[in-house]
Design an enzyme around this catalytic site. Structure first.
Site, PDB file in Angstrom:
ATOM      1  N   HIS A 133       0.858  -1.180   0.000  1.00  0.00           N
ATOM      2  CA  HIS A 133       0.000   0.000   0.000  1.00  0.00           C
ATOM      3  C   HIS A 133       0.896   1.233   0.000  1.00  0.00           C
ATOM      4  O   HIS A 133       1.689   1.446   0.915  1.00  0.00           O
ATOM      5  CB  HIS A 133      -0.885   0.008   1.242  1.00  0.00           C
ATOM      6  CG  HIS A 133      -1.744   1.233   1.355  1.00  0.00           C
ATOM      7  ND1 HIS A 133      -2.718   1.539   0.440  1.00  0.00           N
ATOM      8  CD2 HIS A 133      -1.757   2.232   2.281  1.00  0.00           C
ATOM      9  CE1 HIS A 133      -3.302   2.676   0.791  1.00  0.00           C
ATOM     10  NE2 HIS A 133      -2.730   3.121   1.903  1.00  0.00           N
ATOM     11  N   GLY A 155       2.652   5.245   4.189  1.00  0.00           N
ATOM     12  CA  GLY A 155       2.063   5.906   5.348  1.00  0.00           C
ATOM     13  C   GLY A 155       0.628   5.443   5.530  1.00  0.00           C
ATOM     14  O   GLY A 155       0.064   4.749   4.671  1.00  0.00           O
ATOM     15  N   GLY A 212      -1.916  11.634   3.130  1.00  0.00           N
ATOM     16  CA  GLY A 212      -1.599  12.586   2.068  1.00  0.00           C
ATOM     17  C   GLY A 212      -0.659  12.067   0.998  1.00  0.00           C
ATOM     18  O   GLY A 212      -0.031  12.849   0.278  1.00  0.00           O
ATOM     19  N   LYS A 213      -0.566  10.750   0.844  1.00  0.00           N
ATOM     20  CA  LYS A 213       0.343  10.163  -0.147  1.00  0.00           C
ATOM     21  C   LYS A 213      -0.057  10.552  -1.572  1.00  0.00           C
ATOM     22  O   LYS A 213       0.779  10.991  -2.372  1.00  0.00           O
ATOM     23  CB  LYS A 213       0.351   8.635  -0.004  1.00  0.00           C
ATOM     24  CG  LYS A 213       0.826   8.138   1.349  1.00  0.00           C
ATOM     25  CD  LYS A 213       0.904   6.629   1.401  1.00  0.00           C
ATOM     26  CE  LYS A 213      -0.441   5.958   1.215  1.00  0.00           C
ATOM     27  NZ  LYS A 213      -1.379   6.243   2.330  1.00  0.00           N
ATOM     28  N   ASP A 254      -1.784   3.846  -4.627  1.00  0.00           N
ATOM     29  CA  ASP A 254      -2.570   3.026  -3.704  1.00  0.00           C
ATOM     30  C   ASP A 254      -2.051   1.588  -3.597  1.00  0.00           C
ATOM     31  O   ASP A 254      -1.793   1.100  -2.501  1.00  0.00           O
ATOM     32  CB  ASP A 254      -4.048   3.017  -4.091  1.00  0.00           C
ATOM     33  CG  ASP A 254      -4.903   2.412  -2.986  1.00  0.00           C
ATOM     34  OD1 ASP A 254      -4.816   2.894  -1.842  1.00  0.00           O
ATOM     35  OD2 ASP A 254      -5.644   1.451  -3.270  1.00  0.00           O
ATOM     36  N   ARG A 312      17.991  14.409  12.330  1.00  0.00           N
ATOM     37  CA  ARG A 312      18.274  15.779  11.910  1.00  0.00           C
ATOM     38  C   ARG A 312      19.546  15.889  11.074  1.00  0.00           C
ATOM     39  O   ARG A 312      19.702  16.829  10.302  1.00  0.00           O
ATOM     40  CB  ARG A 312      18.379  16.687  13.136  1.00  0.00           C
ATOM     41  CG  ARG A 312      17.090  16.727  13.959  1.00  0.00           C
ATOM     42  CD  ARG A 312      17.143  17.742  15.056  1.00  0.00           C
ATOM     43  NE  ARG A 312      17.236  19.101  14.531  1.00  0.00           N
ATOM     44  CZ  ARG A 312      17.305  20.198  15.297  1.00  0.00           C
ATOM     45  NH1 ARG A 312      17.300  20.074  16.610  1.00  0.00           N
ATOM     46  NH2 ARG A 312      17.379  21.376  14.745  1.00  0.00           N
TER      47      ARG A 312
END
Length: 312
Positions: free
Chosen positions: A137, A152, A157-158, A176, A242
């Site tokens: 997915h 995700g 919001g992919k 999808d 980071r």
């Protein structure tokens, strides 16, 4: 399931005999030229492979063997696990082999290709067709030549990010549901199922056809998966990478690819961040690592200052 009929259609092969066996399954990725077997040595005969007879094997069969030997070799070549026998260069198949294939229902096929070229094409086809595969997915996008698998939770919001990337000139491979095949170690090829090819689902908008809206240059049928970008909601109490020194991996089948986790927060340009992630991944494979360079600079500065980094 890969059957003999599928390779007949794929390579435009002619059926000489053994028509009843065209639905036999092909299970072995390798292709054999049974030269030693034609000469009579069957101790290590890989009978479950596609067998290819070129000019060398065919001429030896015709000129060097007696009629009894040709019958014997033909019967021993045709085992129940043998998917098919293919003769190249449009060479005539020996009568004894035609009869043996008819009796054992093993398809005897002919191609006009030369032997070397045909084996190369067949091997490449079998590598992909019989490769281990899985479905994931997510969204697969080609960004600056890097196949980026965006994953995700649903609704994170992919697809919207993929739409923004397509608008920026990148190419959509699958939305999808991504079909992934492991064609070799650490080489994963991704594509879209035929039902949803070229389509993108945007919540509140529905299904859109990317090729129709943005042109043929906005889509790609297949792409190697090289980088995973995992999107997740921002958590204030979670520590995120980071510097980029911690290289995480994502395992798919028996292979691994680099993974980056991107926290979602209002005001962050996800498309822009993923573009930079793809470019940075490409630079790392070319030998330049910005995070490592910064770490080296930091270590040099510490040595110069005797362990102090006040002026950084």
């Amino acid at each position: 399931m890969l059957t003999v009929k599928k390779i007949i259609d794929k390579f435009n092969l002619k059926i000489i005999s053994g028509n009843e066996g065209i639905d036999k399954e092909i299970v072995n990725i390798d292709v054999s030229r049974p030269g030693l077997e034609v000469a009579g040595y069957f101790s290590h005969y890989s009978s479950d492979r596609v067998q290819v007879l070129g000019m060398t094997e065919s001429s030896f069969f015709e000129r060097m063997l007696t009629e009894e030997e040709r019958e014997d070799r033909s019967k021993r070549l045709c085992r129940k696990e043998t998917p098919c026998i293919i003769v190249t260069r449009n060479l005539g198949a020996p009568l004894e082999l035609i009869e043996a294939c008819n009796q054992t229902h093993i398809p005897l096929l002919v191609t006009e290709d030369n032997t070397t070229n045909f084996i190369s094409r067949m091997s490449n086809f079998l590598e992909k067709a019989l490769a281990p595969e899985t479905n994931m997915h997510g969204v697969l996008v080609d960004i600056y030549g890097i196949g980026v698998l965006i994953t995700g939770e649903s609704g994170v919001g992919k697809s919207e990010t993929a739409l923004e990337l397509v608008k920026n000139g990148h190419r959509l491979v699958a939305d999808d549901n991504v079909e992934i095949k492991e064609v070799s170690k650490n080489v994963l090829m991704g594509s879209a199922p035929p039902l949803i090819r070229n389509l993108l689902e945007i919540r509140g908008l529905g299904i859109i056809n990317v090729m129709t809206l943005f042109g043929a240059g906005s889509i790609l049928e297949e792409k190697r998966v090289m980088l995973n970008v995992s999107l997740e909601p921002w958590e204030s109490d979670k520590t995120y990478e980071r510097l980029g020194l911690d290289q995480k991996k994502m395992r798919i089948l028996n292979s691994e690819i680099d993974q980056k986790t991107i926290p979602i927060r209002p005001g962050r340009s996800l498309a822009g961040i993923i573009e930079v992630a793809a470019m940075n991944h490409r630079m790392q494979h070319m030998g330049y690592d910005a995070a490592q360079e910064f770490n080296d600079r930091l270590n040099r500065q510490i040595q110069v200052n005797g362990g102090m980094i006040d002026d950084l």
